[in-house]
Write an enzyme that holds these catalytic residues in place. Sequence first.
Site, PDB file in Angstrom:
ATOM      1  N   ASN A  15      14.784  -7.171 -13.415  1.00  0.00           N
ATOM      2  CA  ASN A  15      14.744  -5.973 -12.569  1.00  0.00           C
ATOM      3  C   ASN A  15      15.992  -5.869 -11.701  1.00  0.00           C
ATOM      4  O   ASN A  15      16.515  -4.773 -11.492  1.00  0.00           O
ATOM      5  CB  ASN A  15      13.476  -5.964 -11.718  1.00  0.00           C
ATOM      6  CG  ASN A  15      12.271  -5.553 -12.537  1.00  0.00           C
ATOM      7  OD1 ASN A  15      12.076  -4.379 -12.805  1.00  0.00           O
ATOM      8  ND2 ASN A  15      11.490  -6.528 -12.979  1.00  0.00           N
ATOM      9  N   ILE A  94       4.495 -14.051  -0.374  1.00  0.00           N
ATOM     10  CA  ILE A  94       4.019 -12.994   0.523  1.00  0.00           C
ATOM     11  C   ILE A  94       4.972 -12.934   1.707  1.00  0.00           C
ATOM     12  O   ILE A  94       5.333 -13.971   2.274  1.00  0.00           O
ATOM     13  CB  ILE A  94       2.582 -13.307   0.968  1.00  0.00           C
ATOM     14  CG1 ILE A  94       1.662 -13.223  -0.263  1.00  0.00           C
ATOM     15  CG2 ILE A  94       2.122 -12.367   2.073  1.00  0.00           C
ATOM     16  CD1 ILE A  94       0.315 -13.853  -0.060  1.00  0.00           C
ATOM     17  N   LEU A  95       5.379 -11.730   2.069  1.00  0.00           N
ATOM     18  CA  LEU A  95       6.359 -11.607   3.156  1.00  0.00           C
ATOM     19  C   LEU A  95       5.719 -11.872   4.513  1.00  0.00           C
ATOM     20  O   LEU A  95       4.576 -11.480   4.763  1.00  0.00           O
ATOM     21  CB  LEU A  95       6.954 -10.201   3.180  1.00  0.00           C
ATOM     22  CG  LEU A  95       7.985  -9.839   2.114  1.00  0.00           C
ATOM     23  CD1 LEU A  95       8.625  -8.504   2.471  1.00  0.00           C
ATOM     24  CD2 LEU A  95       9.035 -10.913   1.916  1.00  0.00           C
ATOM     25  N   ASN A 109       8.140  -2.983  -3.757  1.00  0.00           N
ATOM     26  CA  ASN A 109       7.817  -4.059  -4.699  1.00  0.00           C
ATOM     27  C   ASN A 109       7.470  -3.421  -6.035  1.00  0.00           C
ATOM     28  O   ASN A 109       6.982  -2.298  -6.079  1.00  0.00           O
ATOM     29  CB  ASN A 109       6.605  -4.845  -4.178  1.00  0.00           C
ATOM     30  CG  ASN A 109       6.187  -5.964  -5.107  1.00  0.00           C
ATOM     31  OD1 ASN A 109       7.034  -6.738  -5.581  1.00  0.00           O
ATOM     32  ND2 ASN A 109       4.897  -6.060  -5.389  1.00  0.00           N
ATOM     33  N   HIS A 111       5.037  -4.144  -9.227  1.00  0.00           N
ATOM     34  CA  HIS A 111       3.898  -4.988  -9.631  1.00  0.00           C
ATOM     35  C   HIS A 111       3.503  -4.617 -11.059  1.00  0.00           C
ATOM     36  O   HIS A 111       3.388  -3.430 -11.383  1.00  0.00           O
ATOM     37  CB  HIS A 111       2.724  -4.765  -8.670  1.00  0.00           C
ATOM     38  CG  HIS A 111       1.556  -5.651  -8.963  1.00  0.00           C
ATOM     39  ND1 HIS A 111       1.479  -6.955  -8.511  1.00  0.00           N
ATOM     40  CD2 HIS A 111       0.435  -5.440  -9.699  1.00  0.00           C
ATOM     41  CE1 HIS A 111       0.350  -7.502  -8.942  1.00  0.00           C
ATOM     42  NE2 HIS A 111      -0.294  -6.603  -9.656  1.00  0.00           N
ATOM     43  N   THR A 144       3.347  -3.524   2.601  1.00  0.00           N
ATOM     44  CA  THR A 144       2.738  -3.593   3.923  1.00  0.00           C
ATOM     45  C   THR A 144       2.163  -5.001   4.061  1.00  0.00           C
ATOM     46  O   THR A 144       2.280  -5.815   3.145  1.00  0.00           O
ATOM     47  CB  THR A 144       1.608  -2.547   4.061  1.00  0.00           C
ATOM     48  OG1 THR A 144       0.592  -2.874   3.097  1.00  0.00           O
ATOM     49  CG2 THR A 144       2.118  -1.134   3.815  1.00  0.00           C
ATOM     50  N   ASP A 145       1.478  -5.245   5.168  1.00  0.00           N
ATOM     51  CA  ASP A 145       0.882  -6.569   5.331  1.00  0.00           C
ATOM     52  C   ASP A 145      -0.324  -6.773   4.412  1.00  0.00           C
ATOM     53  O   ASP A 145      -0.772  -7.901   4.218  1.00  0.00           O
ATOM     54  CB  ASP A 145       0.489  -6.805   6.794  1.00  0.00           C
ATOM     55  CG  ASP A 145       1.721  -7.014   7.671  1.00  0.00           C
ATOM     56  OD1 ASP A 145       2.703  -7.604   7.178  1.00  0.00           O
ATOM     57  OD2 ASP A 145       1.715  -6.569   8.830  1.00  0.00           O
ATOM     58  N   GLN A 176       9.394  -0.518 -18.626  1.00  0.00           N
ATOM     59  CA  GLN A 176       9.074   0.617 -17.726  1.00  0.00           C
ATOM     60  C   GLN A 176       9.587   0.347 -16.309  1.00  0.00           C
ATOM     61  O   GLN A 176      10.118   1.238 -15.639  1.00  0.00           O
ATOM     62  CB  GLN A 176       7.565   0.836 -17.669  1.00  0.00           C
ATOM     63  CG  GLN A 176       6.955   1.323 -18.974  1.00  0.00           C
ATOM     64  CD  GLN A 176       7.421   2.720 -19.331  1.00  0.00           C
ATOM     65  OE1 GLN A 176       7.626   3.559 -18.465  1.00  0.00           O
ATOM     66  NE2 GLN A 176       7.629   2.960 -20.607  1.00  0.00           N
TER      67      GLN A 176
HETATM   68  C1  GRF Z   1       8.315  -8.220 -12.774  1.00  0.00           C
HETATM   69  O1  GRF Z   1       7.748  -7.944 -14.010  1.00  0.00           O
HETATM   70  C2  GRF Z   1       7.454  -7.733 -11.642  1.00  0.00           C
HETATM   71  O2  GRF Z   1       6.430  -6.887 -12.043  1.00  0.00           O
HETATM   72  C3  GRF Z   1       6.836  -8.960 -11.056  1.00  0.00           C
HETATM   73  O3  GRF Z   1       7.729 -10.000 -11.342  1.00  0.00           O
HETATM   74  C4  GRF Z   1       8.460  -9.696 -12.520  1.00  0.00           C
HETATM   75  C5  GRF Z   1       9.879 -10.098 -12.261  1.00  0.00           C
HETATM   76  O4  GRF Z   1      10.659 -10.108 -13.411  1.00  0.00           O
HETATM   77  N1  GRF Z   1       6.593  -8.750  -9.643  1.00  0.00           N
HETATM   78  P1  GRF Z   1      12.217 -10.263 -13.309  1.00  0.00           P
HETATM   79  O5  GRF Z   1      12.517 -11.513 -12.506  1.00  0.00           O
HETATM   80  O6  GRF Z   1      12.770  -9.037 -12.655  1.00  0.00           O
HETATM   81  O7  GRF Z   1      12.695 -10.401 -14.722  1.00  0.00           O
END
Ligand code: GRF
Length: 206
Positions: A15, A94-95, A109, A111, A144-145, A176
Amino acid sequence: MAYRVGVLVSGTGTNLQALLDAEREQSDHPAHIVVVGSNRRQALALERVRDTSITVCVVDRVEIPRRVDRQRRLLEALRAAAVDLVVLAGFDEILLPEIVSAYPDRIINTHPSLLPAFGGTMHAVAAALEHGVKVTGCTIHLVTDAIDSGPILAQACVPIDEDDDVTSLRARIQSQEHQMLPLAVRAFAEGRVRVERNRARVVGWA
Ligand code: GRF
């Protein structure tokens, strides 16, 4: 002046790469990654910013065992880099509330599920397969928290095939994410994100 982005990572950094590619390939991309923080010294993600001018802050979990100590250093690095937006791109902690409150509605984030389904777990892809759902996907949301419960900015659906395993399904979900995350960063930089209580909207989301 370019919009300044800090990215926190723990893993492979695909990412992060999508964000770097958007910046490199799109001449009108309005955001600039200025700092990358990692809680793992060996994270592959760090290779992606080697030999760049991006500041790197490593707060390794073994070298700095207490989360509060690690994250305070990350917060210092984010502040020193004067970031406008923080992106959690596979950051597996967790932040601290003090980071969340330092950047209200300015931490996002990604997810790997359609939240609120399969939130609160690091194994959302496996959980979707185990549950037998026919469609899953990914969610970009404000942090958020409340874990995985912040206002949702964007989601994409990924149908589950009968012969999918975690690897194949994760690959389609991540592709995606790689499309959506740069669009979300662009939306912030262009001032197109509206947040009202627990709901968020991106004006002109494609
Ligand atoms: C992502 O698929 C995201 O959904 C999750 O952690 C993964 C990180 O992948 N939170 P990368 O390190 O960006 O390849």
